[in-house]
Design a protein around this motif. Structure first.
Motif, short mmCIF file in Angstrom:
data_model
loop_
_atom_site.label_atom_id
_atom_site.label_comp_id
_atom_site.label_asym_id
_atom_site.label_seq_id
_atom_site.Cartn_x
_atom_site.Cartn_y
_atom_site.Cartn_z
N LYS A 198 -6.73 7.57 2.92
CA LYS A 198 -6.28 6.30 2.36
C LYS A 198 -4.94 5.90 3.00
CE LYS A 198 -5.44 4.12 -2.11
NZ LYS A 198 -5.31 4.36 -3.55
N ASN A 199 -4.89 4.70 3.50
CA ASN A 199 -3.67 4.14 4.12
C ASN A 199 -3.16 5.01 5.28
OD1 ASN A 199 -3.67 2.09 2.16
ND2 ASN A 199 -2.53 3.41 0.76
N GLU A 200 -4.06 5.66 5.98
CA GLU A 200 -3.63 6.65 6.97
C GLU A 200 -2.67 6.07 8.01
OE1 GLU A 200 -6.79 8.90 8.61
OE2 GLU A 200 -5.48 10.15 9.80
N MET A 201 -2.97 4.87 8.49
CA MET A 201 -2.12 4.32 9.54
C MET A 201 -0.72 3.96 9.02
SD MET A 201 -3.33 4.37 12.51
CE MET A 201 -2.60 3.08 13.52
N MET A 202 -0.63 3.74 7.72
CA MET A 202 0.68 3.37 7.16
C MET A 202 1.53 4.60 6.84
SD MET A 202 0.74 0.07 7.00
CE MET A 202 1.99 -0.42 5.82
N LEU A 203 0.90 5.76 6.83
CA LEU A 203 1.65 6.96 6.46
C LEU A 203 2.46 7.49 7.64
CD1 LEU A 203 -1.12 8.90 4.50
CD2 LEU A 203 0.71 7.50 3.57
N GLN A 259 2.98 13.61 2.16
CA GLN A 259 2.33 12.39 1.70
C GLN A 259 1.14 12.69 0.82
OE1 GLN A 259 3.52 9.30 2.29
NE2 GLN A 259 5.25 10.27 3.33
N THR A 260 0.77 11.72 0.04
CA THR A 260 -0.43 11.84 -0.77
C THR A 260 -1.63 11.59 0.14
OG1 THR A 260 0.77 10.99 -2.65
CG2 THR A 260 -1.63 10.93 -2.79
N MET A 313 1.06 3.56 -3.10
CA MET A 313 0.90 5.00 -2.92
C MET A 313 2.26 5.61 -2.54
SD MET A 313 -2.08 6.72 -0.69
CE MET A 313 -1.31 7.19 0.83
N ILE A 314 2.63 6.65 -3.23
CA ILE A 314 3.90 7.32 -2.87
C ILE A 314 3.60 8.74 -2.42
CG2 ILE A 314 5.33 5.92 -4.43
CD1 ILE A 314 5.29 8.32 -6.37
N PRO A 315 4.51 9.35 -1.68
CA PRO A 315 4.28 10.74 -1.27
C PRO A 315 4.11 11.66 -2.47
CG PRO A 315 6.12 9.79 -0.07
CD PRO A 315 5.76 8.82 -1.13
N ALA A 316 3.49 12.79 -2.21
CA ALA A 316 3.23 13.73 -3.30
C ALA A 316 4.53 14.34 -3.82
CB ALA A 316 2.29 14.83 -2.82
N ALA A 317 5.52 14.44 -2.96
CA ALA A 317 6.80 15.03 -3.38
C ALA A 317 7.93 14.39 -2.59
CB ALA A 317 6.79 16.54 -3.15
N ASP A 320 -3.14 -2.09 9.03
CA ASP A 320 -3.78 -1.89 7.73
C ASP A 320 -3.03 -2.51 6.55
OD1 ASP A 320 -5.86 -0.61 8.73
OD2 ASP A 320 -5.26 1.42 8.12
N LYS A 347 0.81 -1.21 0.00
CA LYS A 347 0.00 0.00 0.00
C LYS A 347 0.85 1.27 0.00
CE LYS A 347 -4.21 -1.76 2.08
NZ LYS A 347 -5.09 -1.74 3.26
N THR A 348 1.90 1.27 0.81
CA THR A 348 2.78 2.45 0.87
C THR A 348 4.23 1.99 0.87
OG1 THR A 348 2.78 2.43 3.28
CG2 THR A 348 1.12 3.81 2.24
N ALA A 375 -0.09 -0.06 14.54
CA ALA A 375 0.04 0.94 13.48
C ALA A 375 0.21 0.29 12.12
CB ALA A 375 1.22 1.86 13.77
N LEU A 376 0.59 -0.98 12.12
CA LEU A 376 0.84 -1.65 10.85
C LEU A 376 -0.33 -2.51 10.39
CD1 LEU A 376 4.52 -2.79 11.47
CD2 LEU A 376 3.72 -0.82 10.18
#
Lengths: 746, 265
Positions: B31-36, B17-18, A737-741, A613, A13-14, A610-611
């Motif tokens: 979306k994926n809040e806990m993973m961010l 983050q996105t 999903m990757i960060p916006a920047a 998800d 996911k991330t 926290a993990l």
């Protein structure tokens, strides 16, 4: 979509964050280290990244802008991380893993910054490892930043005869002589001999600002018994010339120059101290023994610098691939071309996965090795004390004493490989608690893992970093490429060279990997991988175990076999045999470390809410990377072993006596008449007039190598499924999903 | 006078983050809040820096951070925050994000602070005026109500303690101006805007000292359920429009005029 899979397995996911990394690299309970990571990261992605972005690398000189990074390192705890709390540091216990994390975080942005930090620790390492208590107290304390005084900074000076650059401890440049020998009265009053040290350095890191230098020097003075390392301070009598900046093309945020020293210092500056015997100064440690203790630890950090770069390249590359066509009027939002960009095609995802897998494997190997040294350090001290209590004080006597204990070490490892219920409990417990035995085991492992980390991480990492640059297209070779990829690529070449180039590491491994204690450990690891495979078949652990088996078979064979000319194959001078075997072993060790790390994440991850998800998808993805890497490792090992096992045999020719066995056309006709179809089983035939098939000779057949052929065939079949894993991981790559920047420069 | 400063601060996703709203069972989430990766909410961070600065100027003062957040996420965030300044922690372990009900959040924080039974005569409660997670700007006022504190200042940029114990507070008002008020004495609630202080640098030694106290507090975090008293019809990101035109030799004035016209459309 780049890949199509019918599976419903969870996807990534991330990008793995700190929680995942802490579990993988086993420091989730060490808040001191977690804080250090954050602190170093802020410096790396802040001031360091800003300096790189503003062109700070475009000069060989040690500029004020570069110099301004040093107080940043001090404030962030980077400088003091090496010291114990009583010396002004803040971390308890061994520091190898902490140093590895620092190198990793700094190199994420710029490896020159990492080298600058590492060189300070390298300068202190000889003192830390072998210095007298007085030397340790003085220099470690002065080097720890403190309010109101200047931090004492150091450089490490070991140079083979100039103008060349490198690490060859046997070819030492620089001399130490006795400049003044005190009278007996003066000696009785505590006056020491004064030494004159002459040395020219080349490519010496930190020299632009170092206040002291730990220098390796040989001697041609009969009043000094051996070579040694000495500490030179900038205020000592004589010449302390920092020299001209080295015109290096990489790691430009570190200071390097070619200094000249001609100084007089008291004999108490000999690292580790000295004694006077028969009118001679006898250093307690020669330069080789000091350097060996230093490099075996600091090389790990260098290996991790390259790992860090590979992993740092992932996010910018995904962003580039996805965004490639955005902004073009012809590509509208919502279309696959807009959303996925280059990720529509399999090539970029698969090639990026290979970079990612290599980065994960090399980081796992590096951090495994760093942790091992943290375990080894206290054992080493206790071992030394125990041996000293038995009157064994280092050198050859210690070597012999430890060698005697190898039998028990192997016995322990054999027992460890058995089920707990089948072990002789009392004996096992006794050996488990025997510090010397445990030291022998860990030392044998460290002696392989350290050079393997340095060799494989930087060598193969350099190759993969080029891949990363190429995946960014023309953008990759611009100064403003996100993630500074082209700088990182160039820097990897120095990492492959720094503190001993590949040949040095291969040479060390070719010796240490044949240590029977290591080989006993390695056999246990094969079984360990089979066990992992039995409950998690998707990791590629079984493939790896088969490759490990093939490697051990090959090593055993090569140690006994001779080539077509009757010359022994496995011998120190035959680097065409020994070095490739070292390379092959590196692949195996890296892959094993990666698999074990992911297994740990799978086991411990569920404990962290926290993990919750995304853990399943992360573990699945990382396992797929393991599978890919294991298959890649297996392929390399199979290739290398095959080349070595068959490559030294001569190919049969048509003129050899054995060729008399070739069947003629008449023979074949006769065979067919007797047993229809039998001619199809004949390998070689000879035509009319003795004409053979158009090829080099009869096909080579080696019945004595059937075991090898079976192992290799098995290994190839073991690769089943790894391309499916790659397809699955590729699918994840298009969805993650990757960060916006990018988060640097900040 | 030494102060007891209690800072309310929650977490926000790392702003790089996105951030994509997705529907959840009770309310939307990210979306994926806990993973961010998370950060201490930037508005609360300013409040914390101001608290530490004030405490430094008044020896004997204490700073306590009361945080309503998932414990595991908070622990990661503290690896950075705890290095910046000395403070103690009171953790409330509960789901809390940009879609939480401000009333419920304020209530939980207020009750937690009340349980500490702080002496009112030197109590200052700090927090963010806004939040990086779709803040309502109401939480600190609700906390004040719960604690029975009447002096509440919003959008604070500065506090200056005077001799005698009174203090001046600068609050942002319309038109880029500040309103200056004098408060005779604590207790007071200050909901901070950005303040004037830079982010303190990391200092691992401070972090080590903090964490020896913070880790046990974190382990004892009180499970806190934050109820939802509202419903969301929808949640979406603001629309982004990108129009690219390549031109040469255009003056800054001309570019500004075009942008202004475009905005008016």
């Amino acid at each position: 979509m780049a890949t199509t899979t019918s599976t419903s397995l969870p996807t990534l996911k991330t990008i793995p964050g700190d929680e995942i990394r802490q579990l993988l690299w086993r420091f989730e309970d060490r808040y001191d280290l977690a804080m250090l990571v954050q602190s170093v990261r802020a410096v790396a992605r802040g001031p360091v990244a800003r300096l790189v972005a503003s062109g700070g690398r475009l000069s060989h000189d040690w500029t004020p802008e570069k110099d301004a990074l040093l107080p940043e390192y001090d404030a962030a705890g980077i400088t003091a991380a090496y010291m114990s709390p009583e010396e002004g540091g803040f971390l308890e216990g061994p520091k190898n893993f902490a140093m590895a994390l620092i190198a990793f975080e700094l190199a994420w942005v710029d490896a020159g910054a990492a080298t600058c930090s590492l060189a300070q620790h390298l300068a202190l390492s000889p003192i830390h490892e072998r210095g007298t208590p007085e030397q340790q107290q003085r220099y470690m304390s002065l080097a720890a930043p403190a309010p109101g005084r200047k931090t004492f900074r150091g450089a490490f000076c070991l140079t083979e005869p100039i103008p060349y650059v490198g690490v060859e401890t046997g070819m030492l440049g620089g001399r130490v002589r006795v400049a003044y020998w005190p009278t007996e009265e003066e000696m009785a009053a505590g006056k020491e001999p004064i030494l004159e040290v002459s040395k020219r350095g080349r490519f010496i890191t930190n020299m632009g600002f170092a206040n002291f230098v730990t220098a390796a020097v040989d001697t041609d003075d009969e009043r000094i018994k051996t070579s040694c390392m000495v500490i030179l301070e900038e205020t000592d009598e004589g010449t302390y010339d920092r020299g001209t900046p080295t015109k290096k093309l990489v790691h430009q945020l570190s200071s390097t120059s070619d200094p000249v020293f001609n100084m007089k210092v008291p004999a108490s500056r000999i690292i580790g101290g000295y004694r006077i015997e028969d009118g001679k100064v006898v250093p307690n440690h020669d330069h080789s023994s000091v350097i060996e203790a230093v490099f075996r630890r600091t090389r790990v950090g260098v290996g991790l610098m390259t790992s860090s770069k590979l992993l740092s390249a992932i996010e910018p590359l995904i962003r580039y691939h996805r965004d490639r066509f955005r902004g073009s009027g012809a590509v509208t939002p919502g279309t696959p071309r807009f959303e996925l960009g280059l990720q529509q095609k399999q090539d970029v995802t698969h090639r990026l996965l290979e970079i990612w897998a290599a980065g994960e494997a090399s980081a796992s190997l590096g951090f495994t090795t760093a942790r091992l040294f943290d375990e080894l350090d206290p054992l080493e001290k206790t071992k030394t004390a125990i041996l000293a209590a038995h009157g064994i004080g280092g050198g050859m006597a210690e070597f012999k004493a430890l060698k005697k204990r190898q039998v028990e070490a192997i016995e322990f490892l054999d027992m460890q490989d058995h089920l707990e219920s089948l072990r002789p409990k009392a004996r096992y417990q006794a050996l488990a608690e025997d510090v010397v035995v445990q030291y022998v085991i860990l030392d044998a492992t460290a002696n392989v893992l350290c050079p393997a980390t340095k060799l494989w991480n930087t060598g193969y990492g350099s190759h993969m970093m080029r891949e990363a640059v190429s995946l960014m297209g023309g953008y990759g070779i611009t100064e403003d490429c996100p993630g500074f990829l082209s700088y990182k690529w160039m820097d990897t070449q120095l990492e492959a060279t720094y503190e001993g180039p590949e040949a040095v590491q291969r040479r060390q491994m070719s010796v240490t990997m044949t240590n029977p204690v290591f080989l006993a450990q390695f056999r246990n690891w094969i079984h360990e991988m089979r066990r992992v495979a039995s409950h998690d078949p998707g990791t590629g652990a079984c493939t790896l175990a088969s490759a490990m088996k093939l490697w051990t078979w090959t090593l055993d064979h090569l140690q006994l076999a001779k080539d077509a000319n009757g010359t022994k194959l496995y011998q120190s001078n035959r680097q065409g045999v020994t070095f490739p075997m070292a390379d092959a072993l590196c692949w195996l060790l890296a892959s094993r470390a990666q698999i074990l790390d992911v297994e740990r994440l799978a086991a411990e991850g569920p404990k962290n809410p926290a993990l919750e998800d995304g853990l399943d998808g992360t573990v699945q993805f990382l396992r797929d990377l393991c599978h890919m890497q294991a298959a890649r490792a297996a392929g390399e090992v199979a290739r290398i072993c095959t080349e070595l096992v068959y490559g030294y045999l001569s190919h049969p020719s048509w003129t050899e006596p054995g060729c008399g066995a070739c069947l003629s056309q008449n023979d074949l006709v006769s065979m067919e008449a007797l047993v229809p179809g039998a001619s199809g089983f004949s390998d070689e035939t000879v035509g009319e007039g003795g004409v053979h098939e158009t090829k080099a000779g009869p096909c080579a057949v080696h019945p004595g190598l059937n075991d090898f052929a079976k192992l290799r065939a098995k290994l190839e079949a073991c690769m089943t499924g790894f391309q499916l894993a790659k397809d699955r991981a590729g699918d994840s790559l298009t969805k993650v999903m990757i960060p916006a920047a990018l988060d640097y420069p900040q | 006078m030494p102060y007891q400063i209690i800072v309310c601060g929650g977490l926000a996703p790392d702003p790089l983050q996105t951030l994509e709203p997705v529907p959840g069972a009770a309310s939307p989430g990210l979306k994926n809040e806990m993973m961010l990766p998370g950060v201490l909410d930037p508005w609360a961070s300013h409040a914390l820096y101001e608290a530490a600065n004030l405490a430094k100027q008044h020896p004997g003062s204490t700073v306590r951070l009361v945080s309503l957040a998932p414990k595991a996420k908070l622990q990661q965030v503290l690896m950075t925050v705890a290095q910046k300044l000395p403070f103690e922690l009171m953790a409330l372990d509960g789901a809390n994000n940009g879609f939480s009900d401000a009333n419920e959040t304020g209530k939980a924080l207020g009750e937690a602070i009340a349980k500490l039974d702080p002496p009112m005569e030197n109590l200052l409660v700090f927090g963010g005026w806004e939040s990086a997670t779709r803040g309502s700007g109401a939480v600190m006022q609700i906390v004040a109500e719960r604690l029975g504190i009447a002096d509440v200042f919003l959008a604070v940029d500065e506090i200056k303690v005077e001799e005698g114990g009174s203090f001046l507070v600068k609050e942002r008002v319309e038109g880029g101006k500040h309103m200056v008020s004098r408060c005779s004495a604590p207790p007071a609630v200050l909901a901070w805007a950005t303040g004037n202080l830079a982010e303190p640098p990391n200092h691992p030694q401070t972090g080590m000292a903090n964490m020896r106290v913070i880790m046990p507090s974190l382990q004892k975090a009180t499970p806190t359920a934050v109820g939802s008293g509202m419903s969301f019809a929808s949640a979406s990101l603001p629309k982004q429009v990108r129009e690219t035109r390549i031109v040469k030799d255009t003056s800054a004035a001309e570019i500004a005029r075009e942008i202004a016209e475009w905005l008016k459309q």
